[in-house]
Design a protein around this motif. Structure first.
Motif, PDB file in Angstrom:
ATOM      1  N   ILE A  26       0.851  -1.192   0.000  1.00 16.59           N
ATOM      2  CA  ILE A  26       0.000   0.000   0.000  1.00 16.59           C
ATOM      3  C   ILE A  26       0.886   1.242   0.000  1.00 16.59           C
ATOM      4  O   ILE A  26       2.070   1.177   0.309  1.00 16.59           O
ATOM      5  CB  ILE A  26      -0.967   0.034   1.207  1.00 16.59           C
ATOM      6  N   ALA A  27       0.307   2.366  -0.340  1.00 18.58           N
ATOM      7  CA  ALA A  27       1.040   3.629  -0.288  1.00 18.58           C
ATOM      8  C   ALA A  27       0.851   4.197   1.120  1.00 18.58           C
ATOM      9  O   ALA A  27      -0.184   4.780   1.423  1.00 18.58           O
ATOM     10  CB  ALA A  27       0.510   4.594  -1.346  1.00 18.58           C
ATOM     11  N   ARG A  28       1.833   4.010   1.984  1.00 18.92           N
ATOM     12  CA  ARG A  28       1.706   4.386   3.401  1.00 18.92           C
ATOM     13  C   ARG A  28       1.313   5.842   3.601  1.00 18.92           C
ATOM     14  O   ARG A  28       0.573   6.157   4.525  1.00 18.92           O
ATOM     15  CB  ARG A  28       3.021   4.127   4.139  1.00 18.92           C
ATOM     16  N   ALA A  29       1.800   6.730   2.755  1.00 19.77           N
ATOM     17  CA  ALA A  29       1.463   8.154   2.875  1.00 19.77           C
ATOM     18  C   ALA A  29       0.245   8.520   2.031  1.00 19.77           C
ATOM     19  O   ALA A  29      -0.159   9.682   1.998  1.00 19.77           O
ATOM     20  CB  ALA A  29       2.659   9.022   2.482  1.00 19.77           C
ATOM     21  N   GLY A  30      -0.326   7.539   1.337  1.00 24.17           N
ATOM     22  CA  GLY A  30      -1.512   7.796   0.525  1.00 24.17           C
ATOM     23  C   GLY A  30      -1.245   8.628  -0.714  1.00 24.17           C
ATOM     24  O   GLY A  30      -2.141   9.290  -1.222  1.00 24.17           O
ATOM     25  N   VAL A  31      -0.013   8.572  -1.231  1.00 21.40           N
ATOM     26  CA  VAL A  31       0.400   9.431  -2.338  1.00 21.40           C
ATOM     27  C   VAL A  31       0.769   8.612  -3.569  1.00 21.40           C
ATOM     28  O   VAL A  31       1.374   7.546  -3.451  1.00 21.40           O
ATOM     29  CB  VAL A  31       1.618  10.287  -1.911  1.00 21.40           C
ATOM     30  N   ALA A  32       0.410   9.140  -4.737  1.00 21.86           N
ATOM     31  CA  ALA A  32       0.912   8.629  -6.020  1.00 21.86           C
ATOM     32  C   ALA A  32       1.454   9.829  -6.784  1.00 21.86           C
ATOM     33  O   ALA A  32       0.904  10.927  -6.694  1.00 21.86           O
ATOM     34  CB  ALA A  32      -0.184   7.940  -6.823  1.00 21.86           C
ATOM     35  N   MET A  33       2.531   9.596  -7.534  1.00 20.88           N
ATOM     36  CA  MET A  33       3.107  10.659  -8.351  1.00 20.88           C
ATOM     37  C   MET A  33       3.355  10.144  -9.753  1.00 20.88           C
ATOM     38  O   MET A  33       3.922   9.069  -9.932  1.00 20.88           O
ATOM     39  CB  MET A  33       4.441  11.149  -7.763  1.00 20.88           C
ATOM     40  N   VAL A  34       2.895  10.922 -10.735  1.00 12.94           N
ATOM     41  CA  VAL A  34       3.230  10.678 -12.131  1.00 12.94           C
ATOM     42  C   VAL A  34       4.288  11.709 -12.475  1.00 12.94           C
ATOM     43  O   VAL A  34       4.041  12.925 -12.349  1.00 12.94           O
ATOM     44  CB  VAL A  34       2.009  10.841 -13.064  1.00 12.94           C
ATOM     45  N   THR A  35       5.468  11.259 -12.879  1.00  8.75           N
ATOM     46  CA  THR A  35       6.539  12.190 -13.184  1.00  8.75           C
ATOM     47  C   THR A  35       7.405  11.647 -14.306  1.00  8.75           C
ATOM     48  O   THR A  35       7.211  10.531 -14.780  1.00  8.75           O
ATOM     49  CB  THR A  35       7.369  12.522 -11.927  1.00  8.75           C
ATOM     50  N   CYS A  36       8.345  12.447 -14.717  1.00  8.45           N
ATOM     51  CA  CYS A  36       9.227  12.101 -15.827  1.00  8.45           C
ATOM     52  C   CYS A  36      10.285  11.084 -15.396  1.00  8.45           C
ATOM     53  O   CYS A  36      10.621  10.959 -14.224  1.00  8.45           O
ATOM     54  CB  CYS A  36       9.897  13.378 -16.347  1.00  8.45           C
ATOM     55  N   MET A  37      10.834  10.405 -16.379  1.00 11.04           N
ATOM     56  CA  MET A  37      11.894   9.434 -16.136  1.00 11.04           C
ATOM     57  C   MET A  37      13.258  10.089 -15.950  1.00 11.04           C
ATOM     58  O   MET A  37      14.247   9.426 -15.688  1.00 11.04           O
ATOM     59  CB  MET A  37      11.957   8.448 -17.294  1.00 11.04           C
ATOM     60  N   ASP A  38      13.328  11.412 -16.035  1.00 14.52           N
ATOM     61  CA  ASP A  38      14.577  12.159 -15.932  1.00 14.52           C
ATOM     62  C   ASP A  38      15.322  11.799 -14.650  1.00 14.52           C
ATOM     63  O   ASP A  38      14.749  11.795 -13.562  1.00 14.52           O
ATOM     64  CB  ASP A  38      14.268  13.660 -15.954  1.00 14.52           C
ATOM     65  N   SER A  39      16.615  11.521 -14.783  1.00 18.10           N
ATOM     66  CA  SER A  39      17.415  11.075 -13.642  1.00 18.10           C
ATOM     67  C   SER A  39      17.720  12.190 -12.639  1.00 18.10           C
ATOM     68  O   SER A  39      18.223  11.927 -11.550  1.00 18.10           O
ATOM     69  CB  SER A  39      18.717  10.426 -14.125  1.00 18.10           C
ATOM     70  N   ARG A  40      17.385  13.427 -12.965  1.00 18.58           N
ATOM     71  CA  ARG A  40      17.566  14.524 -12.005  1.00 18.58           C
ATOM     72  C   ARG A  40      16.432  14.589 -10.988  1.00 18.58           C
ATOM     73  O   ARG A  40      16.496  15.352 -10.022  1.00 18.58           O
ATOM     74  CB  ARG A  40      17.654  15.868 -12.751  1.00 18.58           C
ATOM     75  N   ILE A  41      15.413  13.783 -11.176  1.00 16.50           N
ATOM     76  CA  ILE A  41      14.242  13.807 -10.298  1.00 16.50           C
ATOM     77  C   ILE A  41      14.343  12.662  -9.292  1.00 16.50           C
ATOM     78  O   ILE A  41      14.461  11.501  -9.674  1.00 16.50           O
ATOM     79  CB  ILE A  41      12.939  13.681 -11.117  1.00 16.50           C
ATOM     80  N   ASP A  42      14.284  12.997  -8.018  1.00 23.53           N
ATOM     81  CA  ASP A  42      14.247  12.021  -6.930  1.00 23.53           C
ATOM     82  C   ASP A  42      12.858  12.142  -6.302  1.00 23.53           C
ATOM     83  O   ASP A  42      12.655  12.907  -5.352  1.00 23.53           O
ATOM     84  CB  ASP A  42      15.347  12.336  -5.919  1.00 23.53           C
ATOM     85  N   PRO A  43      11.881  11.430  -6.851  1.00 20.13           N
ATOM     86  CA  PRO A  43      10.471  11.674  -6.513  1.00 20.13           C
ATOM     87  C   PRO A  43      10.144  11.593  -5.028  1.00 20.13           C
ATOM     88  O   PRO A  43       9.400  12.432  -4.530  1.00 20.13           O
ATOM     89  CB  PRO A  43       9.706  10.601  -7.286  1.00 20.13           C
ATOM     90  N   LEU A  44      10.654  10.618  -4.336  1.00 19.05           N
ATOM     91  CA  LEU A  44      10.306  10.478  -2.925  1.00 19.05           C
ATOM     92  C   LEU A  44      10.940  11.581  -2.083  1.00 19.05           C
ATOM     93  O   LEU A  44      10.259  12.239  -1.297  1.00 19.05           O
ATOM     94  CB  LEU A  44      10.720   9.101  -2.404  1.00 19.05           C
ATOM     95  N   ARG A  45      12.224  11.766  -2.238  1.00 21.68           N
ATOM     96  CA  ARG A  45      12.924  12.761  -1.413  1.00 21.68           C
ATOM     97  C   ARG A  45      12.423  14.177  -1.665  1.00 21.68           C
ATOM     98  O   ARG A  45      12.387  14.991  -0.741  1.00 21.68           O
ATOM     99  CB  ARG A  45      14.429  12.677  -1.642  1.00 21.68           C
ATOM    100  N   MET A  46      12.026  14.480  -2.912  1.00 22.42           N
ATOM    101  CA  MET A  46      11.612  15.855  -3.204  1.00 22.42           C
ATOM    102  C   MET A  46      10.332  16.257  -2.478  1.00 22.42           C
ATOM    103  O   MET A  46      10.044  17.448  -2.340  1.00 22.42           O
ATOM    104  CB  MET A  46      11.477  16.082  -4.720  1.00 22.42           C
ATOM    105  N   ILE A  47       9.571  15.271  -1.990  1.00 21.12           N
ATOM    106  CA  ILE A  47       8.357  15.591  -1.220  1.00 21.12           C
ATOM    107  C   ILE A  47       8.423  15.001   0.192  1.00 21.12           C
ATOM    108  O   ILE A  47       7.399  14.848   0.853  1.00 21.12           O
ATOM    109  CB  ILE A  47       7.067  15.147  -1.970  1.00 21.12           C
ATOM    110  N   GLY A  48       9.630  14.689   0.635  1.00 20.06           N
ATOM    111  CA  GLY A  48       9.827  14.276   2.016  1.00 20.06           C
ATOM    112  C   GLY A  48       9.338  12.883   2.366  1.00 20.06           C
ATOM    113  O   GLY A  48       9.018  12.616   3.524  1.00 20.06           O
TER     114      GLY A  48
END
Length: 164
Positions: A26-48
């Protein structure tokens, strides 16, 4: 398999302190993110957040594709997703070139025709984010109770700009 030795060594080190065993997905924080495959993006860390907190869906340009919508429907209905972020980013190749330019660059690199592919170049990034947010909000299998927001991530500052 020698091409992967460094990655397999890193995986063994990762597995030594692996702590998600038995997790139900399950998503423990209740979050889903659709984002780019760009390697400069750290999806989890960028939103804590950390592994296990969110469902992360990545593709070129961070678009809400048909397959991304399937994943969001599953996340919302089966995996406790309550908030969806649609995140595109600055200096994205998909938003910096036309469809024809991207196809030409791929053809040059691959040495074969790429004109038959649909790549999904983004002409107006902010309007595309707004349209993708509406695509999620209007889906009949995604409840109106689910919060959906659209953002542009600045790859140079690390900040998210709300768009929709």
């Amino acid at each position: 398999m020698r091409d992967f030795d460094d990655l397999l060594d890193a995986n063994r080190s990762y597995a030594d302190s692996f702590d998600l065993s038995g997790f139900d997905g399950i998503a423990r924080a209740g979050v889903a993110m659709v984002t780019c495959m760009d390697s400069r993006i750290d999806p989890l860390r960028m939103i804590g957040l950390k592994p296990g907190d969110a469902k992360i869906l990545r593709n070129p340009g961070g678009r809400v594709t048909d397959q991304a919508l399937v994943a969001l429907v599953l996340g919302v209905n089966l995996l406790q997703v309550e908030r969806v972020l649609v995140v595109e980013h600055t200096r994205c190749a998909m938003a910096s070139s036309t469809e024809d330019e991207l196809k030409a660059r791929i053809a040059d690199s691959a040495g074969t025709d790429a004109s038959w592919m649909t790549l999904g170049a983004i002409v107006d990034q902010r309007n595309t984010v707004r349209a993708d947010v509406m695509r999620v909000r209007s889906h009949p299998l995604i409840s109106d109770e689910v919060a959906v927001g659209g953002f542009v991530y600045d790859v140079d500052s690390g900040l998210l700009e709300p768009v929709a």
